[in-house]
Design a protein around this motif. Structure first.
Motif, PDB file in Angstrom:
ATOM      1  N   THR A   1      -2.043  -1.488  -6.641  1.00 15.40           N
ATOM      2  CA  THR A   1      -1.743  -0.776  -5.412  1.00 15.40           C
ATOM      3  C   THR A   1      -2.753   0.191  -4.910  1.00 15.40           C
ATOM      4  O   THR A   1      -2.326   1.074  -3.973  1.00 15.40           O
ATOM      5  CB  THR A   1      -0.240  -0.319  -5.800  1.00 15.40           C
ATOM      6  OG1 THR A   1      -0.281   0.584  -6.788  1.00 15.40           O
ATOM      7  CG2 THR A   1       0.709  -1.195  -5.785  1.00 15.40           C
TER       8      THR A   1
ATOM      9  N   PRO B   1       0.830  -1.301   0.082  1.00 17.76           N
ATOM     10  CA  PRO B   1       0.043   0.036   0.021  1.00 17.76           C
ATOM     11  C   PRO B   1       0.830   1.392  -0.083  1.00 17.76           C
ATOM     12  O   PRO B   1       1.909   1.133   0.597  1.00 17.76           O
ATOM     13  CB  PRO B   1      -0.782  -0.069   1.554  1.00 17.76           C
ATOM     14  CG  PRO B   1      -0.798  -1.455   1.673  1.00 17.76           C
ATOM     15  CD  PRO B   1       0.465  -2.026   1.263  1.00 17.76           C
ATOM     16  N   GLU B   2       0.432   2.454  -0.531  1.00 16.02           N
ATOM     17  CA  GLU B   2       1.087   3.659  -0.727  1.00 16.02           C
ATOM     18  C   GLU B   2       1.618   3.942   0.676  1.00 16.02           C
ATOM     19  O   GLU B   2       2.843   4.267   0.767  1.00 16.02           O
ATOM     20  CB  GLU B   2       0.131   4.727  -1.136  1.00 16.02           C
ATOM     21  CG  GLU B   2       0.168   4.559  -2.566  1.00 16.02           C
ATOM     22  CD  GLU B   2       1.294   4.825  -3.647  1.00 16.02           C
ATOM     23  OE1 GLU B   2       2.281   5.436  -2.972  1.00 16.02           O
ATOM     24  OE2 GLU B   2       1.427   3.973  -4.449  1.00 16.02           O
TER      25      GLU B   2
ATOM     26  N   ARG C   1       0.428  -8.480   4.104  1.00 16.23           N
ATOM     27  CA  ARG C   1       0.132  -8.599   2.378  1.00 16.23           C
ATOM     28  C   ARG C   1       0.446  -9.772   2.117  1.00 16.23           C
ATOM     29  O   ARG C   1      -0.250 -10.468   1.061  1.00 16.23           O
ATOM     30  CB  ARG C   1       1.114  -7.600   1.866  1.00 16.23           C
ATOM     31  CG  ARG C   1       1.500  -7.704   0.344  1.00 16.23           C
ATOM     32  CD  ARG C   1       0.371  -7.133  -0.425  1.00 16.23           C
ATOM     33  NE  ARG C   1       0.473  -7.392  -1.693  1.00 16.23           N
ATOM     34  CZ  ARG C   1       0.540  -8.224  -2.625  1.00 16.23           C
ATOM     35  NH1 ARG C   1       0.207  -9.569  -1.859  1.00 16.23           N
ATOM     36  NH2 ARG C   1       1.050  -8.624  -3.657  1.00 16.23           N
TER      37      ARG C   1
END
Lengths: 370, 1032
Positions: free
Chosen positions: B1031, B567-568, B736
Motif C-alpha cells: 500500500t 491507497p492511504e 484499483r
C-alpha cells in the motif's frame, strides 16, 4: 478392538458403538467413521459376519490409515484362525475364547513395541540392508531348499535381511504380517532365529554355522539398518525409504555412526529414537492420503473421494513440513518415497537438495536393495 | 455549532438555498446559518428531521415557526420511492404524538399544517443525479388507491417545547413517510429487503451537471429515452423482489417525459393559504404557495440549461418528486412557466385548489449520463432474496444433503412419529433422516468414550460418501450432511462452525433458533442458500455469478474477510466518513439538546465494495459476524455481481463477542461491557454495502420490544455511502480493481516455452502489456541455454542471482560497462562477464519464440529495477508505464516475478488479502486455472496440518497424535499443460511450489503462496513485503 492393556470400555458403550453401525446398515447406510476433536472411530465389516471397530487418536490424517489397520487386524485373525472359522462364527463364546490366540499379534499391530517397524503403516516390509546380505542370500536359498519350503527369510528384529525369491512373491499383507507374527511370539529377538527355525528344520547348525560371523555383523547393524559405509548429512535424524511396488521399506532413526550420534546426544534439540520414529510415522500419515494416495489393497473409489489428494490435478513431487522442533521432507520419485527427518539446524531451502542427494546415495548403493 | 460548511459543493454564483450539491441529508442545510440568518422568514429552513448538525438557529426557528399558523400545502406522492429508487432519501414526517392516525385528522381542516419541503438537489461530483426530497412537517396524508390526499394537522397551536421534543422523537422513531422497505419488516422488527436495480452507470461529468443549476431551476433532460421506455418497463417486472412475501412492488425508476399523455395523471386537492408563508424573495409563487419547486424539462439543445430559451414550458415537479411529474393544471387551468405566476397570484385567500399532475414514464438522466446496458440478473436476486426457496432444483435431489436439529428428549426409537426432530431441511424424508437415531446416539455417547462430543461422521450410501458435521448443544444436536465430492471434511467443519455461529448471532442460540417455529423460515432461507452455494456452484454460475466462492474453496476455511488494499489517501477518506457516521454528531439527536438519549450507539461500521472489505471499524469478532452474515446470505456475492437497487437489513443480533462465552474478551479491570441489546444494520446501494452494529443500552436508550428498523440510521448509512461516492471512493476502488495487480502476480503460461505461437497469445494479451515487442531482449543464460523451465535447484542457485537483469530495451546499444557502473542493480545482479555471456546468448539464440515465451515473465520488474534503470540509463522513452507508487510491487525474490497466487490471513484483524477476482480474470488461462485449483486444495491440506498441530499442542503431549507445532508446509508440483499434441517432444513441465506459513510475531498471521520454482523464496520476507510494500 482395543488395546488389551487399556481399561476396557464398558459393555453398554461397546454395544452402542456396534449398535449404531448395525442400525445404519439395516437402513442401507454404511457408517464408516466418526471423529471427535481428539479421537476417531472407524468401523468396518468383513464378510458380513465380523465388524471391527477401532478407536484411535484424531491426528488429522486420512481415515485410510485406520482402515489399513483394521484390514491388518482382520488378516491377522485369518492368519491364525483361518478365514472359514473367522467368518462363520457358530458359537460366539467359543470364538471369543479362541480368538485370543491373535491378541499378541493384534497388540503389536496396535503399536507398542520396543523396536518399532514402519511396515505395518505403509504396508511394506521393513528390510535391513547390509553388505553381508549378498553372502547370506545363498545360505537362505540353501536353507529353504533343505527345509523343503520355497518360502524362507532371515529376520533381524522383525526386519527382513534376506529372503528367497518366492518369499517376495507373497502379497504385501502376508509380507507384513509374517515378520510381525515372529516378533509377537514370545522370546523372539534377532538371536532367536536359530531357535525358531529348528521347528521347521532340526538341521539348522549345518546350514548356518559357517555364516555365523556374517550374522553377527548383520545383527550389529540393527537398529541402524543400513550399511555403515554410507554417511548421510549430519542434519538427518532419520529417514524411511519406501518402495510401493516391491513392498519394501528401509527405515532408520540412527543414521549416524556411534561417534556422530554420541555428539548428537549432547544436543537437546534432537529427539530420542522413539520420538524420531513417531514423527516419521506421523509425517507419513499426514502426507499419505492427503497428498498422495495411501497404499491400501482395499482402496475403493470412495476412499479417493474422501482423501484430499484426489482434488489435486497435478503431480506432487515433494512436500515438507517445518515445525518448531524438527523438519520433515518427502520426495516422491516413481514408486519411491523418501521421508527424511531433519533437525531444525538445516535451513529450509537446503532440505530439498540434501534430500535429493540422500535419495541418490541410498538408491545407488549396491548393498541397499529396497 | 457543529455545522460544517460544504461550500465546496456550491455553485457560488447561482447558489440558491433550494439547491444543493450534497449527499448528506444531514448536511442538507449547508447554507443553514447563512440562509437562516439572512432570510429569517424562510420557513423552509425550519426543522428538518434528517439533519445532521442542525444549527441552533434552525431549531429556534423551528420552535418559533411551530407556533406560527401556517397553511402550506404539500403533495406527497407515494411513487416518490419509485423514481430513482436508489437515491431517494426517505423523509420522516413528524407529528407530535401521533403517527398514522390519519382519518381523524383528515376532517380537521381548521388546524394548520406545516410543511417541510422536499428538496431536490443535484449532485454532480460523481455524476449522481440525486433528488433529495425535503420533508413535510406535520403533513397528514393518506394513501387511497394510489392517490394522495392531504389535510392539515391538528394540535399545533399548542406547540411548545415539549411538543417539539415530540417531533424530534417521532422523527426518529416513527415515520409518516414510508420507505420502500417498510412493508417488509417482520414481526420481530427484522428486515431483509433486497431490491434489484437496472444498472445505470453514471459517468462523472463535471461540467454539465453544474450547469444544470440555474437560478433555482434544475433542468432535466427529458428526451433521450423515449424509445426505450416500454422495453425497460417490461424488463423491470422481475427485478424487484421483497422477501417475506409481504410486498411485491414493481417499481419503475425510469420514466420518460413526453408529450403523449400516457403517464398517469392525478388530481390532488391541496389547501393553500397565500398569506401564511413566505419563503423569501427568491422563492417563486409556485414554491411558496404550492410547495413545489418548479423545474424545466430540458431538450437536448438546451443542455446547458438556459432557462430563458427553454421551449418546453411544462412545469416539472422538481422539488417534490424527483423529475417524475409535471404539473399540468391548477384548478383545471393548464399552466406552464409563462402563466403559472399569474394563475397562482390569483389565489389570494386560503382555499382549496386542485392540482393536476401527470406522472410519466421517464428518463431522469441527462444526456451526459451514460446508461449502460446490462442484463439484470433477476434470478440471482431471487435466489438470494429467498423467493426460490420452494422450487428445489432437481439436480439437488440426487445429492445427499440435509440439516437436522434433533433432541434426545423426543421419542428416540419411534422413527415414525418425529417428535425428536425439531427442524429439518430440506423438508423431505431422506435416508439421512431415517437413520438419525444413530446420530443422536453417537453425539451423546462419544462424550463418555472420548471426553469430547462427536464432530464428524462419514458414511456411505447409494455409493456416495457423505460427511456429517455435529454441533451439540445440551441435549440437542444439529447435524449438517453434505456429499464428500463437494466438500472435504475440513471444509465441512468450517461450514458447520460458520453456520452455527451465524445462527447464534442471529437467534441467540441453536435451541432458540430451531425450537421457535417462527424462525424456521429464516433458517430455511439460510440453509437453502448454503446448500445451493455449496452444491450448485455450477448453477450459480449459470445464473450469472461470475465467480462463486466454491471456485476458491480454500477461502471458505480462512476465518477472514477478503479486503481490498487501497491507497492511504482513500483509506483516510473512508475512515473519516465512517468515523463521522459513528460519531453521531447530529445535533438534533444529541442528549444535550432534548435530554433524550439517543436510540443506539454505533459500535462500529464496516464498508464493503463489490464484496471486498474497504474499511472496518468493528471489533474483529463483530466483523467476522457481519461478514459471515453477508457471505452466507450471498450479499457480498450479489453486490459484486450486481448493482443493488436497495438493500436494507435490520435485525437484532447476539454478537459472538458478547454472547459466546469462548469469545468474550477477558475482563479488563475497571471496565465491563454494558448490558445491552445489539442490532445489525446493513445498507447496500449499488456495489457498496455498509454494515453497522448498533447497541441499545449502555449509554444509549434501552430498547423495548422489537424495535423496527430505524429510518434515521438507515438514512445516515445511505447518505454515508452517497458521501463516499461523492468523494470518489468507489471510483478509486474501480481503478484499483481494474488496475495492475498489487502485488503483481504472474500468469503460469509465461513460464512455458511458447508452443507454436498460437496457444499462448491469449496469455500474452491478458497480461498488462508493458513491453514493446520489437525491442531486442537480453536473455539470462540460465534460461536460454538450459531447458527454459526446468532449472534445477542447484542451477537456479548458481545462476539465478548471477544472471544479468533482463530488460526489454535495446540495452545492447549501450556499453555494458556504462550501465553496470551507473546502476546499482547491475552491480547487485551480476558482473561484466555475465552480461557479456548473456549478450552472446541473446544473439546466438535466434529463436524468437523462445524469447517471447521468456520475455513475458520478465515484464513485471520491481519498482527498483525500473526506476534505477530509468535513472541510470537515461531513457526517456522507457516503455514501462510509470509505476504509480507500489503498483508493480513484486513479492518474490529473483529477477522474475514468480508469484502465481497468494492468500494472507491476518488473524488479528480478521482480514484476508488475496488477488482480486478482477485480477484473476485477467490471468484466466486453462493452465493458470489448473494451478489455482491445486493451490486452493493444497491450502486445505496445509491448513489441515496447521489446525491439527495446534490441537496437538493443546492436548497432552503423552499421546502420539500427530505432528505438533507445524509452522510451514510446502508442496512441490509438476504440471504439464493439458492437450499437449506434439508427440515427438515430451510436454514441457512447469514446476511450482505451494507453501503455507504460520507467523506469530508481531501478530498471528497465515500466509499461503504459490510460486514458480525458479528461485528460492523466503516466506517471511514475502509476508513482510506484502504487509509493508503493497500500500506504499
Amino acid at each position: 478392538m482395543r488395546r488389551t492393556e487399556l481399561v476396557g470400555l464398558p459393555f453398554p458403550i461397546l454395544g452402542s458403538l456396534n449398535g449404531v453401525h448395525m442400525f445404519c446398515r439395516s437402513h442401507g447406510v454404511d457408517l464408516t467413521s466418526t471423529a471427535t476433536d481428539n479421537r476417531k472411530i472407524v468401523w468396518k465389516d468383513y464378510h458380513n459376519s465380523l465388524s471391527l471397530v477401532v478407536i484411535g487418536n484424531q491426528d488429522g490424517s486420512s481415515d485410510v490409515h485406520m482402515t489399513t489397520l483394521l484390514d491388518l487386524i482382520f488378516n491377522a485373525m485369518v492368519l491364525l484362525y483361518g478365514l472359514e472359522d473367522a467368518t462363520n462364527i457358530k458359537h460366539v463364546e467359543r470364538f471369543k475364547r479362541e480368538i485370543k490366540v491373535c491378541y499378541k499379534l493384534i497388540d503389536r499391530l496396535l503399536g507398542h513395541s520396543p523396536s518399532p517397524t514402519f511396515g505395518d503403516l505403509s504396508r511394506t516390509v521393513d528390510v535391513i540392508s547390509a553388505p553381508e546380505n549378498v553372502v547370506l542370500q545363498s545360505y537362505i536359498d540353501a536353507f529353504a531348499e533343505a527345509a523343503d519350503s520355497p518360502y524362507g527369510c532371515l529376520l533381524i528384529a522383525g526386519k527382513v535381511a534376506v529372503a528367497t525369491d518366492t518369499w517376495w512373491t507373497m502379497s504385501s499383507t502376508e509380507l507384513v504380517l509374517l515378520p510381525m507374527l515372529v516378533l509377537s511370539l514370545p522370546q523372539t529377538t534377532s538371536q532367536d532365529i536359530p531357535i525358531f527355525l529348528p521347528d521347521i528344520s532340526p538341521t539348522i547348525e549345518r546350514f548356518w554355522s559357517p555364516a555365523i560371523e556374517s550374522l553377527r555383523s548383520l545383527c550389529r547393524l540393527h537398529p541402524r539398518n543400513f550399511p555403515l559405509n554410507i554417511s548421510l548429512d549430519a542434519n538427518i535424524l532419520g529417514f524411511v525409504i519406501i518402495n510401493s511396488s516391491s513392498h519394501k521399506c528401509l527405515c532408520s532413526v540412527f543414521p549416524h555412526t556411534e561417534g556422530a550420534s554420541h555428539r548428537q546426544k549432547a544436543n537437546k534439540l534432537l529427539l530420542c529414537a522413539t520420538d524420531r520414529h513417531r514423527v516419521l510415522q506421523s509425517f507419513y500419515k499426514s502426507v499419505m492420503g492427503h497428498v498422495w494416495p495411501a497404499a491400501s489393497p482395499s482402496h475403493t473409489s470412495q476412499d479417493n473421494v474422501r482423501d484430499l489428494h484426489s482434488r489435486l490435478t497435478d503431480n506432487v513431487q515433494e512436500t515438507y513440513i517445518c515445525t518448531e522442533n524438527y523438519k520433515c521432507y518427502v520426495l516422491h520419485n516413481s514408486s519411491y518415497y523418501l521421508f527424511v527427518l531433519y533437525s531444525t539446524t538445516i535451513p529450509t531451502y537446503a532440505m530439498r537438495s540434501v534430500t535429493e542427494k540422500t535419495f541418490n546415495i541410498l538408491l545407488k548403493d549396491k548393498n541397499i536393495n529396497v | 455549532m457543529a455545522h460544517i460548511d460544504r461550500s465546496e459543493y456550491e455553485n457560488s454564483d447561482d447558489y440558491d438555498s433550494r439547491q444543493y450539491f450534497d449527499y448528506h441529508p444531514g448536511d442538507m442545510n449547508l447554507d443553514g446559518s447563512d440562509a437562516v440568518s439572512e432570510e429569517s422568514d424562510n420557513e423552509r429552513e425550519r426543522y428538518r428531521p434528517c439533519q445532521k448538525k442542525t444549527s441552533l438557529h434552525n431549531i429556534l426557528y423551528l420552535m418559533a415557526s411551530s407556533c406560527m399558523q401556517l397553511a402550506l400545502v404539500t403533495v406527497f406522492i407515494w411513487e416518490t420511492q419509485l423514481l430513482m429508487n436508489h437515491i431517494e432519501i426517505p423523509v420522516h414526517f413528524a407529528h407530535p404524538h401521533q403517527g398514522y392516525d390519519l382519518d381523524s385528522e383528515l376532517k380537521d381542516e381548521e388546524s394548520l399544517s406545516k410543511i417541510e419541503m422536499y428538496r431536490k438537489h443535484v449532485v454532480d461530483q460523481s455524476g449522481i443525479l440525486e433528488q433529495l426530497v425535503t420533508n413535510t412537517e406535520e403533513c397528514i396524508m393518506t394513501d387511497d388507491g394510489g392517490d394522495l390526499y392531504l389535510s392539515s394537522g391538528s394540535d399545533t397551536t399548542e406547540n411548545n417545547e415539549e411538543n417539539v421534543d415530540g417531533i424530534i422523537r417521532n422523527n426518529c422513531d416513527t415515520s409518516n413517510y414510508e420507505p420502500p422497505w417498510s412493508k417488509a419488516v417482520g414481526t420481530q422488527g427484522d428486515l431483509f429487503y433486497l431490491q434489484a436495480e437496472e444498472t445505470i452507470q453514471y459517468v462523472p461529468s463535471t461540467i454539465a451537471d453544474k450547469n444544470h443549476i440555474q437560478n433555482g431551476h434544475t433542468t432535466v433532460n427529458g428526451s433521450d429515452h423515449k424509445g426505450k421506455k416500454s422495453k425497460k418497463r417490461s424488463k423491470k417486472k422481475d427485478d424487484v423482489k421483497i422477501i417475506d412475501g409481504n410486498v411485491n412492488h414493481v417499481n419503475s425508476n425510469k420514466v420518460t417525459f413526453n408529450d403523449i399523455p400516457t403517464g398517469v395523471t392525478r388530481d390532488v386537492m391541496v389547501f393553500v393559504d397565500p398569506n401564511r408563508n413566505n419563503f423569501g424573495r427568491r422563492a417563486t409563487q409556485c414554491e411558496s404557495l404550492l410547495g413545489i419547486i418548479p423545474g424545466h424539462f430540458n431538450t437536448p439543445s438546451q443542455e446547458m440549461g438556459d432557462v430563458r430559451y427553454n421551449k418546453d414550458k411544462r412545469i416539472m415537479v422538481q422539488g417534490l418528486l424527483p423529475g417524475g411529474e409535471w404539473l399540468m393544471a391548477v384548478n383545471d387551468l393548464e399552466i406552464d412557466f409563462d402563466n403559472i405566476d399569474n394563475i397562482l397570484s390569483s389565489i389570494r385567500s386560503p382555499k382549496q385548489v386542485k392540482l393536476t399532475l401527470q406522472k410519466i414514464a421517464i428518463q431522469a438522466s441527462p444526456k451526459h449520463v451514460i446508461i449502460k446496458k446490462s442484463i439484470i440478473n433477476s434470478s440471482l436476486v431471487r435466489l438470494i432474496s429467498g423467493e426460490r426457496l420452494q422450487e428445489e432444483p432437481i439436480n439437488l435431489r440426487t445429492m445427499p444433503h440435509a440439516v437436522m436439529y434433533l433432541t434426545l428428549d423426543g421419542s428416540s426409537d419411534g422413527s415414525k412419529d418425529k417428535e425428536d426432530i425439531l427442524y429439518n431441511y430440506p423438508k423431505v424424508n431422506s435416508k439421512l433422516l431415517e437413520v438419525r437415531g444413530a446420530f443422536i446416539t453417537l453425539s451423546h455417547m462419544l462424550k463418555d468414550v472420548t471426553d469430547n462430543t462427536a464432530k464428524n461422521s462419514t458414511l456411505l450410501y447409494n455409493d456416495q460418501l457423505v460427511h456429517l458435521g455435529y454441533k451439540k448443544e445440551d441435549r440437542e444436536v444439529m447435524i449438517l450432511a453434505l456429499p464428500a465430492v463437494k466438500l472435504s471434511l475440513l471444509q465441512l467443519n468450517h461450514l458447520c462452525a460458520d453456520v452455527v455461529r451465524i445462527i447464534r448471532v442471529l437467534f441467540g442460540s441453536l435451541h432458540r433458533a430451531f425450537s421457535t417455529e417462527g424462525y424456521h423460515d429464516h433458517l430455511d432461507h439460510l440453509f437453502a442458500l448454503v446448500f445451493q452455494r455449496v452444491l450448485l456452484a455450477e448453477e450459480m454460475l449459470e445464473h450469472g455469478a461470475k465467480q462463486t466462492s466454491m471456485l476458491e474453496p480454500s477461502l471458505s476455511i480462512m476465518t477472514g474477510v477478503r479486503a481490498l488494499t487501497m491507497p492511504e489517501e482513500t483509506k483516510v477518506t473512508m475512515n473519516n466518513c465512517l468515523s463521522e457516521l459513528e460519531a453521531q454528531e447530529f445535533a438534533d439527536m444529541g442528549d444535550d439538546f432534548y435530554s433524550l438519549r439517543r436510540s443506539y450507539v454505533i459500535l462500529g461500521s464496516s464498508l464493503f465494495y463489490k464484496g471486498y472489505l474497504l474499511a472496518n471499524h468493528l471489533h474483529k469478532e463483530d466483523l467476522i459476524d457481519l461478514s459471515l452474515y453477508l457471505h452466507y446470505f450471498c450479499l457480498l456475492t450479489l453486490c459484486n455481481e450486481e448493482q443493488l437497487g436497495q438493500l436494507v437489513v435490520w435485525r437484532e443480533v447476539f454478537p459472538s463477542r458478547y454472547c459466546q462465552k469462548d469469545l468474550v474478551d477477558p475482563a479488563e479491570l475497571g471496565y465491563c461491557e454494558p448490558e445491552a441489546r445489539w442490532f445489525l444494520m446493513v445498507v447496500g446501494m449499488r456495489n457498496a454495502v455498509l454494515g453497522m452494529l448498533l447497541e441499545a443500552g449502555g449509554c444509549a436508550a434501552w430498547a423495548e420490544g422489537h424495535p423496527t428498523p430505524d429510518p434515521f440510521y438507515i438514512d445516515q448509512a445511505r447518505s454515508t455511502i452517497l458521501q463516499l461516492e461523492a468523494l470518489d471512493v468507489f471510483n478509486q476502488c474501480e481503478i484499483r480493481l481494474q488496475g495492475p495487480a498489487m502485488p503483481s502476480v504472474a500468469c503460469a503460461d509465461w513460464f512455458l516455452p511458447v508452443i507454436k505461437g498460437a496457444k499462448s497469445d491469449d496469455a500474452a494479451a491478458s497480461k498488462p502489456s508493458t513491453v514493446t515487442p520489437a525491442k531486442k531482449i537480453v536473455q539470462p543464460e540460465s534460461i536460454l541455454k538450459k531447458k527454459p523451465v526446468l532449472i534445477s535447484q542447484a542451477e537456479s542457485q548458481k545462476h539465478g542471482r548471477g544472471t544479468v537483469f533482463d530488460v526489454e530495451s535495446d540495452i545492447d546499444s549501450l556499453s555494458t560497462g556504462t550501465s553496470e557502473g551507473s546502476t546499482p542493480v547491475m552491480g547487485r545482479r551480476g558482473g561484466r562477464k555475465a552480461s557479456a555471456e548473456s549478450d552472446e546468448s541473446g544473439e546466438s539464440q535466434g529463436n524468437s519464440s523462445l524469447f517471447r515465451g521468456v520475455r513475458r515473465r520478465r515484464n513485471l520488474l520491481s519498482v527498483f529495477d525500473v526506476n534505477d534503470l530509468k535513472r541510470g540509463l537515461g531513457f526517456g522513452e522507457f516503455n514501462v508505464e510509470e509505476p504509480e507508487a507500489g503498483s508493480l510491487v513484486k513479492l518474490t525474490t529473483g529477477c522474475d516475478n514468480t508469484l502465481f497466487h497468494y492468500i494472507h490471513l491476518d488473524e488479528l484483524e480478521g482480514v484476508l488479502l488475496c488477488p482480486t477476482q478482477q485480477e484473476l480474470l485477467r490471468l484466466s488461462t486453462p493452465l493458470h486455472r489448473q494451478i489455482l485449483t491445486n493451490f486452493h486444495n493444497s491450502c486445505i491440506i496445509i491448513k489441515n496440518s496447521f489446525e491439527h498441530s495446534a490441537k496437538v499442542k493443546v492436548q497432552s503431549q503423552e499421546e502420539e497424535s500427530g505432528i505438533s507445532d507445524v509452522v510451514e508446509q510446502g508442496l512441490l508440483f509438476h504440471c504439464t499443460p493439458e492437450g499437449w499434441t506434439d508427440s515427438k517432444k515430451p510436454p514441457p513441465t512447469l514446476t511450482y511450489w505451494v507453501v503455507g506459513r504460520l507467523m506469530y510475531d508481531p501478530f498471528p498471521r497465515q500466509f499461503y503462496v504459490c510460486f514458480h520454482d525458479s528461485a528460492q523464496q523466503n516466506l517471511i520476507e514475502m509476508a513482510f513485503k506484502l504487509g509493508f510494500g503493497v500500500t506504499v
